[in-house]
Design an enzyme around this catalytic site. Structure first.
Site, PDB file in Angstrom:
ATOM      1  N   PHE A   1      54.633 -39.852 129.610  1.00 15.15           N
ATOM      2  CA  PHE A   1      54.729 -40.384 130.970  1.00 15.15           C
ATOM      3  C   PHE A   1      53.816 -39.558 131.880  1.00 15.15           C
ATOM      4  CE2 PHE A   1      59.389 -42.127 130.929  1.00 15.15           C
ATOM      5  CZ  PHE A   1      58.980 -43.151 130.105  1.00 15.15           C
TER       6      PHE A   1
ATOM      7  N   HIS B   1      51.867 -41.012 117.298  1.00 16.92           N
ATOM      8  CA  HIS B   1      52.881 -40.778 118.332  1.00 16.92           C
ATOM      9  C   HIS B   1      54.075 -41.683 117.994  1.00 16.92           C
ATOM     10  CE1 HIS B   1      54.531 -39.440 122.063  1.00 16.92           C
ATOM     11  NE2 HIS B   1      54.533 -40.637 122.609  1.00 16.92           N
TER      12      HIS B   1
ATOM     13  N   LYS C   1      58.858 -39.825 113.912  1.00 17.20           N
ATOM     14  CA  LYS C   1      59.945 -40.201 114.815  1.00 17.20           C
ATOM     15  C   LYS C   1      60.875 -41.242 114.207  1.00 17.20           C
ATOM     16  CE  LYS C   1      57.473 -39.105 119.129  1.00 17.20           C
ATOM     17  NZ  LYS C   1      56.084 -38.851 118.653  1.00 17.20           N
TER      18      LYS C   1
ATOM     19  N   HIS D   1      62.617 -39.039 118.873  1.00 19.87           N
ATOM     20  CA  HIS D   1      61.572 -38.530 119.757  1.00 19.87           C
ATOM     21  C   HIS D   1      62.036 -37.210 120.359  1.00 19.87           C
ATOM     22  CE1 HIS D   1      58.348 -38.079 122.400  1.00 19.87           C
ATOM     23  NE2 HIS D   1      58.347 -39.233 123.046  1.00 19.87           N
TER      24      HIS D   1
ATOM     25  N   GLU E   1      48.671 -47.722 120.765  1.00 21.30           N
ATOM     26  CA  GLU E   1      48.180 -46.730 119.807  1.00 21.30           C
ATOM     27  C   GLU E   1      47.320 -47.408 118.737  1.00 21.30           C
ATOM     28  OE1 GLU E   1      51.257 -44.193 118.230  1.00 21.30           O
ATOM     29  OE2 GLU E   1      49.808 -42.683 117.542  1.00 21.30           O
TER      30      GLU E   1
END
Lengths: 430, 402
Positions: free
Chosen positions: A416, A320, A352, A357, A331
């Site tokens: 989120f 991620h 990313k 992102h 992570e």
């Protein structure tokens, strides 16, 4: 004999992919730039930057959209990636300008939709008031004919309706919104549909073009964004000690999924297998992950079990890796718990670092890049890795792409609201 | 066709059954309050707020003691009304199903929420809109005021998936969490997905629902732009078609605990009703297309005409409601267009109607007509067909049985 997995379910394969990011349009351009370590992050030119603490993003400026608003641009990106994926899969008739006949349902990852300032200002202008305008005034003029198109454009169902009509997908289109895990969730829904025998094929589209003043400001107010504006391409630095937030970005990804038998029966080229999905919600906090990493650990275990493999089988992790201090800590905690001593030796890189992102679309885009990693045997780097974080002893494929055989990859997406999705992606079965 | 009894075949073990319902609307707090309001001896009384958003009437949410389901003040402060309504209704459903506070079950509960989002700070928006025409540099003015006037936490009330996020935090539902967007169809597909996954063995225990807050100005404003709202005096769904129709939006929260029959039986949960079938589709709504979808759906929903009623989600919008009622009238069953009483709640409207249908078949009694154009039902109710035609797109149908 039907092709089933270790749980006796139909094997779900990928037969078409389309991708568009700030690096460019299409698999070829994106892959070339991604493996060259190119950044798509740039100074925002789309709107005024007065007072902004963050002035950079991975915008897609090469796709025209007029009037420019998130649902309009998101839809245009979605159109383009779906076309690429369907063309590669050679499935369903698609004539120029529409007329598709895709033989399965549509699952989308879409950003939340709400009216933006230009539309609000148009309503205010229609009131004829120069001062003291409030919502009662806007409501009083809203019924005017000139606002019909705005109403439709900003319905939550509008992008799905367009795509379903254009590509001729079957049934009611489903748009998921699980924040930055949405792309993973959309893939998961498609996998479940095919495994359950409800469909033989599914079209998955994730798209997000939300870089506008208010979105940027909202993330900024949550202190989520990098303020390292100069130079823009150095701002996204996952796993580095001096990472200071994520960089908002736009993009889209589309995948054609099919049961393996359906793909073989029509002679389709199989690009990879989606062999496992894990999902777990986190009840810790609205914007923060549980610091003990437990939900993500459970999610990784579930994905591996769903794929019927042990951690030893995994030879690449598409992180991620948002470039926020907290995400990478959590992570790494989860990865090191699940993979033990091997964790520091499994290449784990973050797309990313280059594309920023892409929020809602990230899960689909990064699943596609993970499959390209497997296909090409080449791992995209994590760029801007100049100051290692001693707390994160990772092999993040620093700065330069690496040639290495990869047969099994994990792609992580967290969002989120306690959203966590992990996908297991594998090479075509021999 | 005879009344269907719970089957003892292996397949029936994967039936999707409802074991918990949470429902809050203008009619009241909880399923029992809805039953009472809909069966009031003198007939039900519409609950309308005609003054807040003229000329558009809305159905306001009943006063709720939020601490009963959201005990922490801090949690309540982090939510805007649509999230409080939904989190409250979700807690009520979990309570009713006997799952609340059971971490083992909550860890295996899969959540599918149908949500809109985008709740705004009306005062900030109004101040900015008033200042923009006079601002020397409008773009800079906008940035400056958004940066200083927006509450950071408001963002979390605007994200569609933060209703689910709040339910995870407040009630501990963590098996999984998915949010569907797309007005009425999102609610229909949430139910359809849960029932399909139970049928395929992809989960045993689901929390499915949504919420809607009509009492914020952006909501009537948006649907007014589409010329979809009832303006002026309130009239029931069928009756209002004579004067052009339109939706009376409502604030509402509806959640269902849906589980496999085997799972419900194994934990000794009381089964309220069964969702025997659920279908959804879409079309661009050329005349007759939605009817064709609904006709196909109906053919796959076996029911006993002597003991079946229809709970229609007809929204009130002119074209869709006219076509839907014309189609339903051909089936010749008692019909209740529930938006007359509940208002139109968008995402959770189909879910709320499944809740009312489950309650009615469990009691074997359909509630009284909501307007003169609806027929009373004298026979026991065993099957309920629930329809959901979106005001713009999406057609759904479910069959709810004992």
């Amino acid at each position: 004999m039907p092709h089933t997995d270790s749980h006796g379910r139909p094997i779900v394969v990928v037969t078409g992919m389309g991708v568009l990011t700030s690096l460019g349009e299409g698999q070829a351009d994106n892959w070339a730039r991604l493996t060259a370590g190119t950044s798509g992050i740039r100074r925002i030119t789309r709107f005024a930057l007065d007072h902004m603490r963050t002035t950079i993003a991975g915008t897609v400026d090469f796709v025209p959209a007029d009037p420019l608003c998130a649902p309009e641009l998101s839809q245009r990106l979605a159109d383009r990636v779906a076309e690429e994926a369907i063309a590669e899969a050679a499935i369903g008739t698609l004539k120029p300008g529409g007329g598709g006949n895709f033989p399965g349902p549509l699952f989308m990852a879409l950003p939340p939709v709400e009216l933006e300032w230009p539309q609000r200002q148009a309503l205010a202008a229609a009131t004829g008031r120069n001062d003291g305008v409030d919502y009662a005034d806007l409501i009083a003029v809203a019924d005017q004919e000139q606002f019909r198109a705005t109403y439709r454009r900003f319905l939550f169902a509008s992008i799905g309706e367009h795509l379903a009509e254009r590509f001729g997908t079957r049934g009611s289109p489903i748009a998921t919104s699980t924040a930055c895990a949405s792309g993973g969730t959309a893939i998961q829904l498609a996998v479940e549909s095919i495994r359950a025998g409800l469909s033989e094929a599914a079209l998955v589209v994730g798209t997000d073009a939300s870089v506008n003043p208010e979105s940027l400001i909202r993330f900024s107010l949550l202190s989520a964004l990098s303020t390292r504006n100069d130079p823009p391409e150095a701002a996204s630095r996952p796993f580095s000690r001096d990472r200071d937030g994520f960089v908002m970005a736009e993009g889209a990804g589309a995948l054609v999924l099919e049961s393996m038998d359906h793909a073989l029966a029509r002679g389709a080229r199989i690009l990879g297998v989606i062999s496992g999905c894990g999902e777990r919600a986190d009840a810790f906090h609205r914007t923060r992950s549980s610091p003990d990493g437990k939900p993500v650990i459970a999610c990784l275990h579930e994905a591996l079990a769903d794929a019927g493999i042990t951690p030893d089988a995994v030879d690449y992790i598409n992180a991620h890796g948002t470039s926020t201090p907290e995400n990478e800590r959590m992570e790494w905690l989860a990865v090191s718990t699940v993979f033990g001593d091997r964790a520091g030796r499994i290449p784990i890189s973050s797309n990313k670092s280059m594309i920023g992102h892409t929020l809602t679309a990230a899960g689909t885009i990064e699943a596609i890049f993970s499959l390209l990693t497997i296909r090409h045997g080449r791992i995209p780097p994590t760029i801007n890795y100049t100051t290692p974080d001693p707390a994160l002893p990772v092999d993040c494929v620093p700065n330069v792409a690496r040639d290495a055989p990869v047969t099994c990859a994990i792609s992580n997406s967290f969002g989120f609201g306690g959203q966590n999705v992990c996908l297991v992606l594998q090479a075509e079965p021999a | 066709m005879p009344e269907q009894s719970p089957r003892d075949t292996a397949a029936s073990q994967r039936d999707a059954v409802i074991t918990g319902i949470g429902l809050v609307s203008c009619l009241g707090d909880g399923l029992a309050a809805h039953h009472a309001a809909l069966n009031a001896p003198a007939g039900f009384t519409p609950v309308i707020d005609a003054t807040s958003f003229p000329p558009y009437p809305v159905h306001p949410i009943v006063a709720l003691e939020y601490e009963r389901q959201i005990p922490k003040r801090q949690d309540q402060r982090q939510m805007e009304p649509w999230q409080r309504i939904g989190t409250y209704a979700a807690g009520q459903a979990l309570d009713a199903a006997g799952i609340k506070g059971n971490p083992d079950l909550l860890a295996r509960t899969h959540m599918i929420v149908a949500a809109g989002g985008g709740e705004r700070d009306a005062a900030v928006d109004a101040a900015i809109l008033s200042g923009l025409p006079k601002a020397e540099n409008p773009a800079a003015f906008l940035n400056e005021h958004l940066l200083t006037d927006l509450r950071p936490t408001l963002f979390l009330a605007q994200l569609s998936n933060l209703l689910a996020g709040n339910i995870s935090i407040v009630h501990g539902v963590v098996g999984s969490s998915r949010t569907f967007m797309g007005e009425e169809a999102a609610g229909i597909d949430a139910v359809r997905t849960a029932v399909a996954r139970i049928g395929a063995g992809q989960g045993d225990l689901f929390l499915v629902g949504g919420s809607h807050n009509a009492q914020r100005p952006e909501t009537p404003m948006h649907y007014a732009m589409g010329h979809t709202l009832l303006a002026g005096a309130f009239a029931p769904i069928r009756a209002r078609q004579a004067s052009g129709g339109g939706m009376a939006l409502s604030s509402l929260g509806a959640f269902l605990v849906i589980e496999s029959r085997a799972h419900a039986q194994a934990r000794g949960a009381a089964i309220i009703a069964r969702i025997a079938a659920v279908a959804s589709d879409r079309c661009p709504r050329a005349p007759g297309q939605a009817t064709a979808n609904a006709t196909r759906q109906l053919a796959a929903m076996p029911h006993d005409p002597a003991h079946t009623a229809i709970l229609s989600g007809a929204t009130g919008t002119a074209a869709a409601t006219r076509e839907e009622l014309a189609f339903l009238d051909t089936i010749a069953l008692p019909i209740r267009a529930t938006a007359t009483a509940l208002g139109h709640s968008m995402e959770p409207s189909f879910i709320a109607n499944i809740a009312l249908a489950a309650d009615a078949v469990a009691r074997e009694t359909l509630f009284a007509p909501l307007e003169p154009g609806e027929a009373a039902m004298a026979t026991p109710l065993h099957h309920a067909l629930v329809t959901g035609w979106g005001h713009w797109r999406g057609e759904g149908m479910a069959l709810v049985t004992k």
